[in-house]
Design an enzyme around this catalytic site. Structure first.
Site, PDB file in Angstrom:
ATOM      1  N   LYS A   1      -8.743   9.954  11.499  1.00  0.00           N
ATOM      2  CA  LYS A   1     -10.179   9.605  11.462  1.00  0.00           C
ATOM      3  C   LYS A   1     -10.601   8.796  12.694  1.00  0.00           C
ATOM      4  O   LYS A   1     -11.783   8.596  12.946  1.00  0.00           O
ATOM      5  CB  LYS A   1     -10.497   8.832  10.181  1.00  0.00           C
TER       6      LYS A   1
ATOM      7  N   GLY B   1       0.825  -1.213   0.000  1.00  0.00           N
ATOM      8  CA  GLY B   1       0.000   0.000   0.000  1.00  0.00           C
ATOM      9  C   GLY B   1       0.855   1.256   0.000  1.00  0.00           C
ATOM     10  O   GLY B   1       2.092   1.195  -0.010  1.00  0.00           O
ATOM     11  N   SER B   2       0.191   2.409   0.007  1.00  0.00           N
ATOM     12  CA  SER B   2       0.918   3.689  -0.094  1.00  0.00           C
ATOM     13  C   SER B   2       1.866   3.876   1.082  1.00  0.00           C
ATOM     14  O   SER B   2       3.041   4.199   0.905  1.00  0.00           O
ATOM     15  CB  SER B   2      -0.066   4.855  -0.100  1.00  0.00           C
TER      16      SER B   2
HETATM   17  N1  LIG Z   1      -3.392   7.320   2.975  1.00  0.00           N
HETATM   18  C1  LIG Z   1      -3.611   8.252   3.845  1.00  0.00           C
HETATM   19  O1  LIG Z   1      -3.906   9.392   3.530  1.00  0.00           O
HETATM   20  C2  LIG Z   1      -3.489   7.911   5.299  1.00  0.00           C
HETATM   21  C3  LIG Z   1      -3.436   8.959   6.231  1.00  0.00           C
HETATM   22  C4  LIG Z   1      -3.351   8.652   7.576  1.00  0.00           C
HETATM   23  C5  LIG Z   1      -3.330   7.334   7.967  1.00  0.00           C
HETATM   24  N2  LIG Z   1      -3.397   6.357   7.033  1.00  0.00           N
HETATM   25  C6  LIG Z   1      -3.472   4.971   7.515  1.00  0.00           C
HETATM   26  O2  LIG Z   1      -2.401   4.232   6.986  1.00  0.00           O
HETATM   27  C7  LIG Z   1      -2.826   2.898   6.764  1.00  0.00           C
HETATM   28  C8  LIG Z   1      -2.450   2.486   5.352  1.00  0.00           C
HETATM   29  O3  LIG Z   1      -3.017   3.382   4.445  1.00  0.00           O
HETATM   30  P1  LIG Z   1      -2.594   3.383   2.925  1.00  0.00           P
HETATM   31  O4  LIG Z   1      -2.898   4.729   2.401  1.00  0.00           O
HETATM   32  O5  LIG Z   1      -1.237   2.842   2.766  1.00  0.00           O
HETATM   33  O6  LIG Z   1      -3.667   2.382   2.355  1.00  0.00           O
HETATM   34  P2  LIG Z   1      -3.517   1.403   1.114  1.00  0.00           P
HETATM   35  O7  LIG Z   1      -4.874   0.953   0.786  1.00  0.00           O
HETATM   36  O8  LIG Z   1      -2.699   2.010   0.076  1.00  0.00           O
HETATM   37  O9  LIG Z   1      -2.689   0.215   1.759  1.00  0.00           O
HETATM   38  C9  LIG Z   1      -3.226  -0.689   2.669  1.00  0.00           C
HETATM   39  C10 LIG Z   1      -2.631  -2.040   2.346  1.00  0.00           C
HETATM   40  O10 LIG Z   1      -3.086  -2.969   3.317  1.00  0.00           O
HETATM   41  C11 LIG Z   1      -3.355  -4.191   2.647  1.00  0.00           C
HETATM   42  N3  LIG Z   1      -4.327  -4.966   3.422  1.00  0.00           N
HETATM   43  C12 LIG Z   1      -5.611  -4.678   3.685  1.00  0.00           C
HETATM   44  N4  LIG Z   1      -6.157  -5.663   4.388  1.00  0.00           N
HETATM   45  C13 LIG Z   1      -5.215  -6.595   4.606  1.00  0.00           C
HETATM   46  C14 LIG Z   1      -5.177  -7.835   5.268  1.00  0.00           C
HETATM   47  N5  LIG Z   1      -6.251  -8.322   5.868  1.00  0.00           N
HETATM   48  N6  LIG Z   1      -4.040  -8.522   5.259  1.00  0.00           N
HETATM   49  C15 LIG Z   1      -2.936  -8.058   4.654  1.00  0.00           C
HETATM   50  N7  LIG Z   1      -2.900  -6.883   3.997  1.00  0.00           N
HETATM   51  C16 LIG Z   1      -4.030  -6.165   3.979  1.00  0.00           C
HETATM   52  C17 LIG Z   1      -3.929  -3.761   1.325  1.00  0.00           C
HETATM   53  O11 LIG Z   1      -3.818  -4.800   0.371  1.00  0.00           O
HETATM   54  C18 LIG Z   1      -3.093  -2.555   0.983  1.00  0.00           C
HETATM   55  O12 LIG Z   1      -1.977  -2.902   0.204  1.00  0.00           O
HETATM   56  C19 LIG Z   1      -4.319   2.886   7.030  1.00  0.00           C
HETATM   57  O13 LIG Z   1      -4.543   2.410   8.311  1.00  0.00           O
HETATM   58  C20 LIG Z   1      -4.723   4.309   6.989  1.00  0.00           C
HETATM   59  O14 LIG Z   1      -5.809   4.594   7.800  1.00  0.00           O
HETATM   60  C21 LIG Z   1      -3.462   6.608   5.727  1.00  0.00           C
END
Ligand SMILES: NC(=O)c1ccc[n+]([C@@H]2O[C@H](COP(=O)([O-])OP(=O)(O)OC[C@H]3O[C@@H](n4cnc5c(N)ncnc54)[C@H](O)[C@@H]3O)[C@@H](O)[C@H]2O)c1
Length: 637
Positions: A417, A302-303
């Site tokens: 959030k 993920g990101s």
């Molecule tokens: N992107 C943002 O703006 C942001 C800001 C603050 C906090 N966050 C937090 O960071 C975390 C990651 O966000 P992101 O932007 O990288 O999201 P994303 O969707 O890009 O990445 C999440 C990753 O988790 C994996 N995933 C989901 N369920 C899974 C499971 N059961 N087993 C294994 N892998 C699993 C997904 O395949 C994905 O690759 C989240 O908790 C989000 O709330 C994100």
């Protein structure tokens, strides 16, 4: 006819024409030198007797021109290199003629050509050859851009340093772009008021409106390499306020073979406007902790997870385990990190207890960065079970295994959030936060585990999967409309690298039980962001691209917060990282409440699940959601 002229002016003058012109100028220069010496001399000389020396001199000049290739440069791009070639051509042929003259004089005791004429001729010829080229170049630059009726753009280059001058020259050398540099702007007071290559240099305080008045199609090109984020933002904002298109050059380090190409000029990105001064990271501490360690990163495709992986590589851990359930994005990560030999890729679900136990037992990680999550608010509002399963039980599973297998530190990536949640996604992350903290407290009391549990909380990161900026980019590319949910909606933003730097640093500094929150700067009005993105893409809002308000989505808040009413912060050595002082939660109670949730999860009764969530997180009040009704009953009861 006009097109024909355009075609002719765009074509390069054939080399044989330039060579012939150079020879003609050589003959003319010789004639002039002859008449000057004649006028100064009291002797009468027969001009006809110089016809033979002239033809001999032209042969010498011709050989020198060919040998030095002085006629091969494209005249409208004449540079100092061409002037140097001309100098050598004339100098070589002049020395050869002088040698011939001295030899003939030694044998025949007569001058076949007076040395004074040869020397005066050399000076005149250098002047003729260079001024002919420079005049042609000036005339061409003056008029050629205006021959391109379809492309009448003028440029202001911000930065009169080396990069700025290179940009100016590149445009001049590519007249097909039809751009004319009308001004430089530079912060350096030593340059202000002067000119560079015939173009005035103005100070930044210059009144943009005056400089740009009555000019159509003006583009400002930002050509400064070492510019502070603050300064860059000011320049971009000024251009946007004056409705002037602004573009930027790539950093010098990315110029192919060290050469600048006009094609590499790109529109300014919205990220440039939201970017903040880079963080001073205490890499020494992070390296000390992470070097030679086994690090497990969940959500690694993920990101956030993928950026944590990239940054961790820098600290030379023993093994980095990339765990994610998304196979294709994980495969792409594998390709990206092909050259790294300390990488292990694992496709797996964080909710799968036995599978995760296998991973912990086999690799014995000492650090876990848990970024796997479901994060999309509207989607999770429709699928409470999935949000709870991944965000609560997945986290609980990994946390328990971390304690069991003696992980040194477990860093949980949470979100703003989770603060005063108004949706299922935020509430699920808050429950996970509560569990992590209570587990940490329990383990400290029992002192039967050394695992330290740390939570990091931050707002939106720029350009992450499914975030607003990539969405707006797509909508603008498709010609609009750009959809904004509410005119007043605001969000905090930081870049992915910045967020992940802070996650690493907070993770390393944590001693267990902390919730770290990051300084997110000023919140940004999303509609302003949309307007700026439209403008930066060279369009006019309302005319070219419309903004459409679609209404708040289920669970969406107008403003995000980093702390709830019962929380406040204390600072750390890093001014961008603070620790939230949050109420303590009892592990047994928390675990029991989560067990209730667990028992209900397979019944798939959304209302029941959400009701239990609200019981665990009393400040969770649904917004714009079917579950608002539960709050009324909750309050009434
Ligand atoms: N992107 C943002 O703006 C942001 C800001 C603050 C906090 N966050 C937090 O960071 C975390 C990651 O966000 P992101 O932007 O990288 O999201 P994303 O969707 O890009 O990445 C999440 C990753 O988790 C994996 N995933 C989901 N369920 C899974 C499971 N059961 N087993 C294994 N892998 C699993 C997904 O395949 C994905 O690759 C989240 O908790 C989000 O709330 C994100």
């Amino acid at each position: 006819m006009l097109n024909k002229i355009k075609r002719i002016t765009r074509k390069n003058t054939p080399r044989w024409v330039v060579l012939s012109l150079d020879l003609l100028l050589s003959a003319f220069s010789f004639g002039l030198a002859f008449f000057i010496t004649e006028a100064l001399s009291f002797e009468k000389t027969n001009a006809a007797s110089y016809l033979f020396p002239l033809s001999l001199l032209l042969i010498f000049r011709l050989i020198a021109f060919i040998a030095t290739k002085s006629y091969t440069g494209i005249i409208r791009y004449t540079s100092t290199q061409d002037a140097v070639r001309i100098f050598f051509a004339v100098a070589i042929s002049t020395i050869a003629i002088l040698l011939a003259e001295v030899t003939i004089y030694a044998y025949l005791d007569t001058h076949f050509i007076k040395p004074a004429i040869i020397i005066i001729d050399a000076f005149i010829l250098i002047f003729f050859l260079t001024s002919f080229r420079i005049s042609f170049k000036l005339l061409y630059n003056q008029y050629a851009p205006f021959n391109n009726g379809d492309n009448k753009k003028e440029l202001i280059i911000y930065g009169a340093g080396e990069a700025g001058i290179i940009v100016k020259r590149s445009f001049e050398q590519n007249s097909s772009y039809g751009r004319k540099v009308i001004a430089f702007i530079d912060d350096n007071p030593k340059l202000q008021g002067k000119s560079a290559e015939g173009v005035n240099i103005y100070p930044p305080e210059v009144d943009f409106n005056t400089l740009t008045a009555d000019r159509n199609n003006l583009i400002v090109i930002l050509a400064i390499n070492n510019i502070s984020t603050f300064r860059k933002k000011r320049i971009i904002e000024t251009c946007l306020a004056s409705n002037i298109e602004i573009k930027t050059i790539p950093p010098v380090s990315s110029w192919i073979d060290g050469k600048f190409s006009v094609q590499s000029i790109k529109p300014v990105r919205i990220e440039d406007l939201l970017e903040r001064e880079p963080i001073e990271l205490s890499t020494k501490n992070i390296r000390k902790d992470l070097k030679d360690q086994v690090i497990l990163i969940t959500g690694a495709a993920g990101s956030i997870g993928s950026e944590i992986v990239r940054q961790c590589i820098f600290f030379k851990p023993k093994i980095i385990i990339l765990l994610d359930q998304a196979e294709t994005p994980l495969y792409e990560m594998q390709n990206e990190l092909n050259g790294e030999n300390n990488i292990k890729i694992i496709v797996g679900d964080v909710c799968n207890e036995s599978r995760m136990e296998q991973v912990f037992a086999h690799y014995q990680p000492s650090y876990v960065f848990h970024a796997a999550a479901y994060k999309h608010v509207p989607l999770m509002e429709e699928h409470p079970y999935e949000a709870i399963n991944t965000n609560v039980f997945g986290t609980q599973n990994l946390a328990n295994l971390s304690a069991k297998y003696g992980v040194k530190k477990f860093v949980f990536v949470s979100t703003d959030k989770a603060v005063n949640p108004t949706n299922i996604m935020g509430a699920s992350k808050r429950i996970a936060e509560i569990f992590i903290q209570s587990l940490n407290a329990k383990l400290r009391l029992e002192s039967d585990s050394h695992t330290m549990f740390v939570t990091t909380r931050f707002g939106n990161v720029l350009g992450s999967n499914g975030s607003v900026i990539p969405l707006f980019k797509k909508q603008i590319e498709a010609g609009g409309p750009v959809t904004v949910t509410h005119p007043e909606i605001t969000r905090f933003f930081m870049t992915i690298p910045e967020a992940c730097q802070l996650v690493l640093e907070a993770g390393v500094m944590g001693k267990g039980g902390e919730i770290y929150i990051f300084d997110m700067g000023e919140s940004v009005k999303i509609v302003d962001l949309a307007r700026k993105m439209i403008r930066l893409s060279g369009f006019e809002e309302g005319k070219d691209i419309k903004i459409k308000f679609t209404g708040l989505r289920p669970g969406e808040k107008l403003k995000e917060e980093l702390l709830n009413d019962k929380e406040n912060t204390i600072g750390t050595h890093n001014p961008k990282i603070m620790v939230a002082k949050v109420p303590d939660y009892n592990y047994l109670e928390t675990n029991e409440l989560i067990s209730d949730l667990y028992k209900q999860k397979d019944i798939l009764k959304n209302r029941m699940l959400v009701k239990t969530m609200k019981h665990i997180v009393p400040e969770y009040i649904s917004n714009n959601s079917v579950y608002e009704e539960l709050d009324k009953k909750f309050i009434d009861s």
